[in-house]
Design a protein around this motif. Structure first.
Motif, PDB file in Angstrom:
ATOM      1  N   ASN A  33       0.846  -1.183   0.000  1.00  0.00           N
ATOM      2  CA  ASN A  33       0.000   0.000   0.000  1.00  0.00           C
ATOM      3  C   ASN A  33       0.894   1.250   0.000  1.00  0.00           C
ATOM      4  OD1 ASN A  33      -2.750   1.206   0.355  1.00  0.00           O
ATOM      5  ND2 ASN A  33      -1.800   2.028   2.198  1.00  0.00           N
ATOM      6  N   PRO A  34       0.615   2.232  -0.865  1.00  0.00           N
ATOM      7  CA  PRO A  34       1.515   3.388  -0.988  1.00  0.00           C
ATOM      8  C   PRO A  34       1.829   4.102   0.319  1.00  0.00           C
ATOM      9  CG  PRO A  34       0.002   3.354  -2.833  1.00  0.00           C
ATOM     10  CD  PRO A  34      -0.436   2.251  -1.906  1.00  0.00           C
ATOM     11  N   ALA A  35       0.872   4.223   1.212  1.00  0.00           N
ATOM     12  CA  ALA A  35       1.140   4.913   2.480  1.00  0.00           C
ATOM     13  C   ALA A  35       2.140   4.143   3.324  1.00  0.00           C
ATOM     14  CB  ALA A  35      -0.163   5.115   3.259  1.00  0.00           C
ATOM     15  N   ARG A 179      -5.150   3.549  -3.004  1.00  0.00           N
ATOM     16  CA  ARG A 179      -5.074   2.750  -4.226  1.00  0.00           C
ATOM     17  C   ARG A 179      -6.180   3.142  -5.202  1.00  0.00           C
ATOM     18  NH1 ARG A 179      -3.945  -2.754  -0.915  1.00  0.00           N
ATOM     19  NH2 ARG A 179      -1.693  -2.894  -1.235  1.00  0.00           N
ATOM     20  N   PRO A 180      -5.820   3.447  -6.459  1.00  0.00           N
ATOM     21  CA  PRO A 180      -6.837   3.865  -7.425  1.00  0.00           C
ATOM     22  C   PRO A 180      -7.889   2.794  -7.692  1.00  0.00           C
ATOM     23  CG  PRO A 180      -4.692   3.537  -8.486  1.00  0.00           C
ATOM     24  CD  PRO A 180      -4.458   3.504  -7.024  1.00  0.00           C
ATOM     25  N   VAL A 193     -15.508  10.605  -4.291  1.00  0.00           N
ATOM     26  CA  VAL A 193     -14.240  11.236  -3.918  1.00  0.00           C
ATOM     27  C   VAL A 193     -14.501  12.684  -3.525  1.00  0.00           C
ATOM     28  CG1 VAL A 193     -11.972  11.977  -4.738  1.00  0.00           C
ATOM     29  CG2 VAL A 193     -12.878   9.737  -5.424  1.00  0.00           C
ATOM     30  N   THR A 194     -14.061  13.062  -2.327  1.00  0.00           N
ATOM     31  CA  THR A 194     -14.229  14.432  -1.859  1.00  0.00           C
ATOM     32  C   THR A 194     -12.889  15.156  -1.733  1.00  0.00           C
ATOM     33  OG1 THR A 194     -14.269  13.600   0.419  1.00  0.00           O
ATOM     34  CG2 THR A 194     -16.387  13.980  -0.656  1.00  0.00           C
ATOM     35  N   ASN A 195     -11.794  14.412  -1.784  1.00  0.00           N
ATOM     36  CA  ASN A 195     -10.461  15.011  -1.778  1.00  0.00           C
ATOM     37  C   ASN A 195      -9.496  14.017  -2.410  1.00  0.00           C
ATOM     38  OD1 ASN A 195      -7.636  15.507  -0.626  1.00  0.00           O
ATOM     39  ND2 ASN A 195      -8.701  17.348   0.063  1.00  0.00           N
ATOM     40  N   ALA A 196      -8.720  14.488  -3.372  1.00  0.00           N
ATOM     41  CA  ALA A 196      -7.783  13.603  -4.072  1.00  0.00           C
ATOM     42  C   ALA A 196      -6.362  14.152  -4.053  1.00  0.00           C
ATOM     43  CB  ALA A 196      -8.233  13.398  -5.514  1.00  0.00           C
ATOM     44  N   GLU A 197      -6.053  15.016  -3.084  1.00  0.00           N
ATOM     45  CA  GLU A 197      -4.707  15.571  -2.974  1.00  0.00           C
ATOM     46  C   GLU A 197      -3.735  14.525  -2.436  1.00  0.00           C
ATOM     47  OE1 GLU A 197      -4.147  19.650  -1.271  1.00  0.00           O
ATOM     48  OE2 GLU A 197      -6.247  19.316  -0.706  1.00  0.00           O
ATOM     49  N   PRO A 198      -2.570  14.396  -3.047  1.00  0.00           N
ATOM     50  CA  PRO A 198      -1.539  13.507  -2.484  1.00  0.00           C
ATOM     51  C   PRO A 198      -1.083  14.009  -1.117  1.00  0.00           C
ATOM     52  CG  PRO A 198      -1.021  14.124  -4.748  1.00  0.00           C
ATOM     53  CD  PRO A 198      -2.133  15.026  -4.309  1.00  0.00           C
ATOM     54  N   ILE A 199      -0.582  13.105  -0.320  1.00  0.00           N
ATOM     55  CA  ILE A 199       0.047  13.467   0.949  1.00  0.00           C
ATOM     56  C   ILE A 199       1.532  13.683   0.670  1.00  0.00           C
ATOM     57  CG2 ILE A 199       0.624  12.700   3.273  1.00  0.00           C
ATOM     58  CD1 ILE A 199      -2.327  13.289   2.946  1.00  0.00           C
ATOM     59  N   ALA A 200       2.021  14.883   0.951  1.00  0.00           N
ATOM     60  CA  ALA A 200       3.420  15.226   0.658  1.00  0.00           C
ATOM     61  C   ALA A 200       4.126  15.684   1.922  1.00  0.00           C
ATOM     62  CB  ALA A 200       3.480  16.321  -0.402  1.00  0.00           C
ATOM     63  N   ILE A 201       5.284  15.062   2.205  1.00  0.00           N
ATOM     64  CA  ILE A 201       6.089  15.409   3.373  1.00  0.00           C
ATOM     65  C   ILE A 201       7.564  15.346   2.983  1.00  0.00           C
ATOM     66  CG2 ILE A 201       6.750  14.737   5.723  1.00  0.00           C
ATOM     67  CD1 ILE A 201       3.997  13.479   6.046  1.00  0.00           C
ATOM     68  N   ASN A 202       8.271  16.427   3.227  1.00  0.00           N
ATOM     69  CA  ASN A 202       9.720  16.475   2.988  1.00  0.00           C
ATOM     70  C   ASN A 202      10.113  16.036   1.571  1.00  0.00           C
ATOM     71  OD1 ASN A 202      10.044  17.276   5.660  1.00  0.00           O
ATOM     72  ND2 ASN A 202      10.293  15.166   6.389  1.00  0.00           N
ATOM     73  N   ARG A 204       8.657  14.060  -0.489  1.00  0.00           N
ATOM     74  CA  ARG A 204       8.137  12.758  -0.902  1.00  0.00           C
ATOM     75  C   ARG A 204       6.618  12.775  -0.780  1.00  0.00           C
ATOM     76  NH1 ARG A 204       9.622   9.081   3.113  1.00  0.00           N
ATOM     77  NH2 ARG A 204       9.114   7.363   1.697  1.00  0.00           N
ATOM     78  N   SER A 205       5.960  11.926  -1.570  1.00  0.00           N
ATOM     79  CA  SER A 205       4.497  11.941  -1.536  1.00  0.00           C
ATOM     80  C   SER A 205       3.937  10.572  -1.892  1.00  0.00           C
ATOM     81  CB  SER A 205       3.954  12.990  -2.508  1.00  0.00           C
ATOM     82  OG  SER A 205       4.246  12.631  -3.850  1.00  0.00           O
ATOM     83  N   PHE A 206       2.661  10.393  -1.598  1.00  0.00           N
ATOM     84  CA  PHE A 206       1.926   9.208  -2.035  1.00  0.00           C
ATOM     85  C   PHE A 206       0.477   9.618  -2.310  1.00  0.00           C
ATOM     86  CE2 PHE A 206       1.663   9.203   2.621  1.00  0.00           C
ATOM     87  CZ  PHE A 206       0.311   8.979   2.860  1.00  0.00           C
ATOM     88  N   PRO A 207      -0.207   8.897  -3.195  1.00  0.00           N
ATOM     89  CA  PRO A 207      -1.586   9.259  -3.526  1.00  0.00           C
ATOM     90  C   PRO A 207      -2.531   8.991  -2.370  1.00  0.00           C
ATOM     91  CG  PRO A 207      -1.005   7.182  -4.560  1.00  0.00           C
ATOM     92  CD  PRO A 207       0.261   7.714  -3.944  1.00  0.00           C
ATOM     93  N   ASN A 208      -3.576   9.781  -2.287  1.00  0.00           N
ATOM     94  CA  ASN A 208      -4.540   9.615  -1.200  1.00  0.00           C
ATOM     95  C   ASN A 208      -5.905  10.128  -1.633  1.00  0.00           C
ATOM     96  OD1 ASN A 208      -4.801   8.994   1.841  1.00  0.00           O
ATOM     97  ND2 ASN A 208      -5.756  11.002   1.663  1.00  0.00           N
ATOM     98  N   TRP A 209      -6.923   9.322  -1.406  1.00  0.00           N
ATOM     99  CA  TRP A 209      -8.288   9.705  -1.715  1.00  0.00           C
ATOM    100  C   TRP A 209      -9.142   9.615  -0.462  1.00  0.00           C
ATOM    101  CZ3 TRP A 209      -5.309   6.786  -4.993  1.00  0.00           C
ATOM    102  CH2 TRP A 209      -5.141   7.278  -6.310  1.00  0.00           C
ATOM    103  N   ILE A 210      -9.914  10.653  -0.213  1.00  0.00           N
ATOM    104  CA  ILE A 210     -10.905  10.645   0.849  1.00  0.00           C
ATOM    105  C   ILE A 210     -12.265  10.521   0.172  1.00  0.00           C
ATOM    106  CG2 ILE A 210     -11.953  11.941   2.741  1.00  0.00           C
ATOM    107  CD1 ILE A 210      -9.153  13.245   3.091  1.00  0.00           C
ATOM    108  N   MET A 211     -13.076   9.595   0.658  1.00  0.00           N
ATOM    109  CA  MET A 211     -14.350   9.310   0.018  1.00  0.00           C
ATOM    110  C   MET A 211     -15.471   9.355   1.063  1.00  0.00           C
ATOM    111  SD  MET A 211     -13.208   6.227  -2.604  1.00  0.00           S
ATOM    112  CE  MET A 211     -14.601   6.529  -3.716  1.00  0.00           C
TER     113      MET A 211
END
Length: 217
Positions: A33-35, A179-180, A193-202, A204-211
């Motif tokens: 899982n990307p996270a 995961r798409p 989907v209500t938010n599709a912004e990636p999570i980005a820290i320092n 680096r990032s990974f995809p993230n969807w809030i539904m």
């Protein structure tokens, strides 16, 4: 309509005594899982670290959430998930300590601990913003054993849960996925989907969807 897929399994309510089996199932399901790859980029040590993390986290899940599951004829957990009911309290430091999660910086490093907290806080802030302060049924750790994936078990059990748990209450349901293919799966069950912004820290990032799935009118 009779759901023959569900009828092939036995309903089960998981308890703390199922934690070893459930944590192994979650580790297998979330290994790539990307996270979790983001938090544990080293594939060699990731499985051992994830197993510890999932087992510790399940203690909190059992304390705050409501499990649902089905077992196969061999009594293995075939599919499982947790609902956090509307208005569920936040995990207290005492609860986290009781189940070992405060040992994370000592076991996996201070930087991993800090990064984990940032990820959790960012995702939770976005989820709450998407709900505009409205309480929801929060779907957590929904997984299907690898043997049964692609056969409709996940959609059958979740459709039933949504009908019996969410649609009989005045509250919507919400979830988070990285995961798409899961986005498509949940959209077929009424989530949007209500938010599709990636999570980005320092850097680096990974995809993230809030539904969110609103209660049918």
């Amino acid at each position: 309509m009779k759901d023959t897929m569900i009828d092939a399994f036995r309903d089960a309510v998981l308890t703390i005594f199922d934690r070893d089996e459930a944590s192994a199932l979650l580790t297998q399901a979330f290994f790539d899982n990307p996270a979790h790859v983001f938090l544990y980029p080293d594939a060699v040590t990731r499985r051992t670290r994830l197993m510890w993390l999932m087992k510790a986290n399940l203690g909190v899940q059992f304390a705050l959430g409501r499990s649902f599951a089905v077992r196969d004829r061999s009594e293995r957990v075939a599919a499982m998930g947790f609902w956090h009911p509307p208005g569920s309290p936040e995990a207290s430091p005492a609860l986290l300590a009781r189940h070992g999660l405060l040992a994370l910086p000592f076991r996996h490093g201070l930087e991993t601990f800090r990064c984990t907290l940032k990820v959790i806080n960012m995702i939770e802030a976005r989820r709450k913003a998407c709900l505009n302060g409205q309480p929801s049924w929060y779907l957590n750790n929904m997984v299907v054993r690898f043997d049964y994936q692609g056969r409709g078990l996940g959609s059958s059990i979740l459709r039933r849960e949504l009908s019996y748990v969410v649609d009989t209450s005045p509250f919507p349901a919400s979830l988070v996925t990285q995961r798409p293919q899961n986005v498509t799966f949940y959209e077929k069950l009424g989530f949007q989907v209500t938010n599709a912004e990636p999570i980005a820290i320092n850097g680096r990032s990974f995809p993230n969807w809030i539904m969110v799935r609103q209660k049918p009118r």
